[in-house]
Design a protein around this motif. Sequence first.
Motif, PDB file in Angstrom:
ATOM      1  N   TYR A 292     -62.320  37.166 -14.575  1.00  0.00           N
ATOM      2  CA  TYR A 292     -62.952  37.936 -15.655  1.00  0.00           C
ATOM      3  C   TYR A 292     -63.466  39.304 -15.193  1.00  0.00           C
TER       4      TYR A 292
ATOM      5  N   ASN B 256     -65.651  26.075 -16.848  1.00  0.00           N
ATOM      6  CA  ASN B 256     -65.341  25.921 -15.431  1.00  0.00           C
ATOM      7  C   ASN B 256     -66.337  26.782 -14.661  1.00  0.00           C
TER       8      ASN B 256
ATOM      9  N   VAL C 110     -59.309  27.024 -22.474  1.00  0.00           N
ATOM     10  CA  VAL C 110     -58.192  26.314 -21.831  1.00  0.00           C
ATOM     11  C   VAL C 110     -58.464  24.809 -21.707  1.00  0.00           C
ATOM     12  N   TYR C 111     -59.749  24.415 -21.652  1.00  0.00           N
ATOM     13  CA  TYR C 111     -60.071  22.984 -21.513  1.00  0.00           C
ATOM     14  C   TYR C 111     -60.416  22.346 -22.866  1.00  0.00           C
TER      15      TYR C 111
ATOM     16  N   THR D 226     -49.763  22.614 -14.885  1.00  0.00           N
ATOM     17  CA  THR D 226     -50.424  23.899 -14.601  1.00  0.00           C
ATOM     18  C   THR D 226     -49.468  24.960 -14.075  1.00  0.00           C
TER      19      THR D 226
ATOM     20  N   ASP E 276     -62.240  31.741 -23.913  1.00  0.00           N
ATOM     21  CA  ASP E 276     -61.362  31.035 -22.978  1.00  0.00           C
ATOM     22  C   ASP E 276     -61.570  29.541 -23.224  1.00  0.00           C
TER      23      ASP E 276
ATOM     24  N   LYS F  35     -53.285  23.113 -18.987  1.00  0.00           N
ATOM     25  CA  LYS F  35     -54.352  22.100 -19.039  1.00  0.00           C
ATOM     26  C   LYS F  35     -54.064  21.046 -20.100  1.00  0.00           C
TER      27      LYS F  35
ATOM     28  N   ASN G  89     -66.511  30.916 -22.112  1.00  0.00           N
ATOM     29  CA  ASN G  89     -65.650  29.850 -21.603  1.00  0.00           C
ATOM     30  C   ASN G  89     -66.290  28.496 -21.922  1.00  0.00           C
TER      31      ASN G  89
ATOM     32  N   LYS H   7     -47.525  27.862 -16.762  1.00  0.00           N
ATOM     33  CA  LYS H   7     -48.070  29.171 -17.140  1.00  0.00           C
ATOM     34  C   LYS H   7     -47.637  29.609 -18.534  1.00  0.00           C
TER      35      LYS H   7
ATOM     36  N   GLY I 121     -49.384  32.169 -19.341  1.00  0.00           N
ATOM     37  CA  GLY I 121     -50.633  31.539 -18.905  1.00  0.00           C
ATOM     38  C   GLY I 121     -51.843  32.148 -19.596  1.00  0.00           C
ATOM     39  N   ALA I 122     -52.940  31.375 -19.575  1.00  0.00           N
ATOM     40  CA  ALA I 122     -54.198  31.892 -20.120  1.00  0.00           C
ATOM     41  C   ALA I 122     -54.679  33.073 -19.294  1.00  0.00           C
ATOM     42  N   THR I 123     -54.332  33.098 -18.025  1.00  0.00           N
ATOM     43  CA  THR I 123     -54.750  34.219 -17.175  1.00  0.00           C
ATOM     44  C   THR I 123     -54.248  35.532 -17.774  1.00  0.00           C
TER      45      THR I 123
ATOM     46  N   ILE J 249     -56.114  36.314 -21.075  1.00  0.00           N
ATOM     47  CA  ILE J 249     -57.463  36.872 -20.886  1.00  0.00           C
ATOM     48  C   ILE J 249     -57.347  38.356 -20.540  1.00  0.00           C
TER      49      ILE J 249
ATOM     50  N   TYR K 223     -65.426  32.335 -14.233  1.00  0.00           N
ATOM     51  CA  TYR K 223     -64.085  32.209 -13.663  1.00  0.00           C
ATOM     52  C   TYR K 223     -63.699  33.532 -13.004  1.00  0.00           C
TER      53      TYR K 223
ATOM     54  N   SER L   9     -54.205  26.974 -23.163  1.00  0.00           N
ATOM     55  CA  SER L   9     -53.264  26.921 -22.033  1.00  0.00           C
ATOM     56  C   SER L   9     -52.516  25.592 -22.039  1.00  0.00           C
TER      57      SER L   9
HETATM   58  N1  PMP Z   1     -59.568  30.042 -17.524  1.00  0.00           N
HETATM   59  C1  PMP Z   1     -60.169  29.051 -16.865  1.00  0.00           C
HETATM   60  C2  PMP Z   1     -61.614  28.794 -17.102  1.00  0.00           C
HETATM   61  C3  PMP Z   1     -59.466  28.300 -15.936  1.00  0.00           C
HETATM   62  O1  PMP Z   1     -60.094  27.331 -15.256  1.00  0.00           O
HETATM   63  C4  PMP Z   1     -58.108  28.559 -15.724  1.00  0.00           C
HETATM   64  C5  PMP Z   1     -57.438  27.700 -14.723  1.00  0.00           C
HETATM   65  N2  PMP Z   1     -56.273  27.886 -14.370  1.00  0.00           N
HETATM   66  C6  PMP Z   1     -57.507  29.610 -16.463  1.00  0.00           C
HETATM   67  C7  PMP Z   1     -58.269  30.331 -17.341  1.00  0.00           C
HETATM   68  C8  PMP Z   1     -56.069  30.002 -16.286  1.00  0.00           C
HETATM   69  O2  PMP Z   1     -55.170  29.249 -17.016  1.00  0.00           O
HETATM   70  P1  PMP Z   1     -53.584  29.421 -16.824  1.00  0.00           P
HETATM   71  O3  PMP Z   1     -53.179  28.589 -15.669  1.00  0.00           O
HETATM   72  O4  PMP Z   1     -52.988  28.979 -18.126  1.00  0.00           O
HETATM   73  O5  PMP Z   1     -53.324  30.876 -16.560  1.00  0.00           O
END
Ligand code: PMP
Length: 397
Positions: free
Chosen positions: A130, A176, A206-207, A243, A204, A238, A172, A246, A101-103, A106, A127, A235
């Motif tokens: 961070y 978001n 992801v979008y 979702t 970031d 998205k 970002n 991951k 996942g992007a989480t 990051i 977000y 990610s």
């Molecule tokens: N960054 C932002 C701005 C997000 O909105 C999200 C939403 N899940 C994430 C990171 C995390 O992405 P992932 O589900 O791939 O971990």
Amino acid sequence: MYGVRRVKLPNQLLDNIGTTIFTIMSALAVEHGAINLGQGFPDTDGPADVIEAAAAALRDGRNQYPPLTGVAELREAVAAANRRFYGIEADPAREVVVTSGATEAITASLLALLDPGDEVVLIEPLYDTYLPVVQLVGATARLVRLNPPDWALPRAELAAAFGPKTKLLLLNSPMNPTGKVFTREELGFIADLLVKHDCYAVCDEVYEHLVFDGLQHIPLMSLPGLRERCVRIGSAGKTFSLTGWKIGYVTAPARLAGVIARAHQNLTFTTPPNLQRAVAVGLAKDDAYFASLASDLAAKRDRLSEGLRRIGFGVLPSHGSYFVTADFAPLGFNGDDADFCRHITEHAKVAAIPVSAFYPGEAPRHYARFAFCKREAVLDEAVERLAAHFAARRAAE
Ligand code: PMP
Ligand code: GLN
């Protein structure tokens, strides 16, 4: 048996941050049978061919640990997507790292770049993962705030946030919860600051494929002179409306990617190989897939925004992501955004996210974030429920 020792406390930062607002609001939505326009996830499945590829990849006997930085198919697909969409050249062997996942991407990127005492520029609203990670590393955050309704970049304040200790900026875009898509001019201003202060950017993105109104997502990494300073994060969640999978991916200069891989090796080590291989299939989909992903979402944004406006919300423009921000002050609700979101979840049976959750300190308190990545009938039903609820409240006054 030993008793539980209560003298020594666990990590104080994690002990005190509480559960994420997305989980809290989703649980409340379930409890009250509410339509969940809070946590951002689509209510339809991702592309059938990508899901089929994952199912097939579970059955063909490659279920043991994949390579640390990701399966070759996905690293090559990420490199190819960088070239195809943005003209960014990246070496799939040395400049791409796949994460859970992007989480994780990051967190791994911040761990890889920061030392205690470094300063990090963060842009509010932000977000929620961070700041805790910056603080856990022992770095210091410098917050710069975008203000509604247009969320324009306050250039003088951003410039003032940089100093001799600044190591990086976390950006970002598309953003978001605001739905802001940073313009080429804004990115150029940011790029000049990064060069002037010799800093990195963790981006970031992801979008990246959820951008509307003819706008284009521009990776900061694609600007002249920024290739070696940027860590770009995507990610599959998205990009393919999956979702729960991951799967995140990092593109970074080899020197940094190597250190990000060291962080990944200590966080998760590897990421499920079958899903990685399916995401590689997804990234190779034709342009029509990416175009309709964005146009379908833009139509949903319009549908929900118009519905909320009819009820009396002040709906802010959103040019990307899954989200619109709505000002509920015109409805005359007596309470802050947390009260409002709880109230509509319990009484109108529609859940949303209080925008103050995206500010670690003082925050605007009259905005709610609504996710529009839902089927049209679900959006219509949510609008109907809210409309009926606020009409009944007005009638009772
Ligand atoms: N960054 C932002 C701005 C997000 O909105 C999200 C939403 N899940 C994430 C990171 C995390 O992405 P992932 O589900 O791939 O971990
Ligand atoms: N990124 C999603 C959102 O902003 C939620 C992810 C999560 O629940 N942690 O709604």
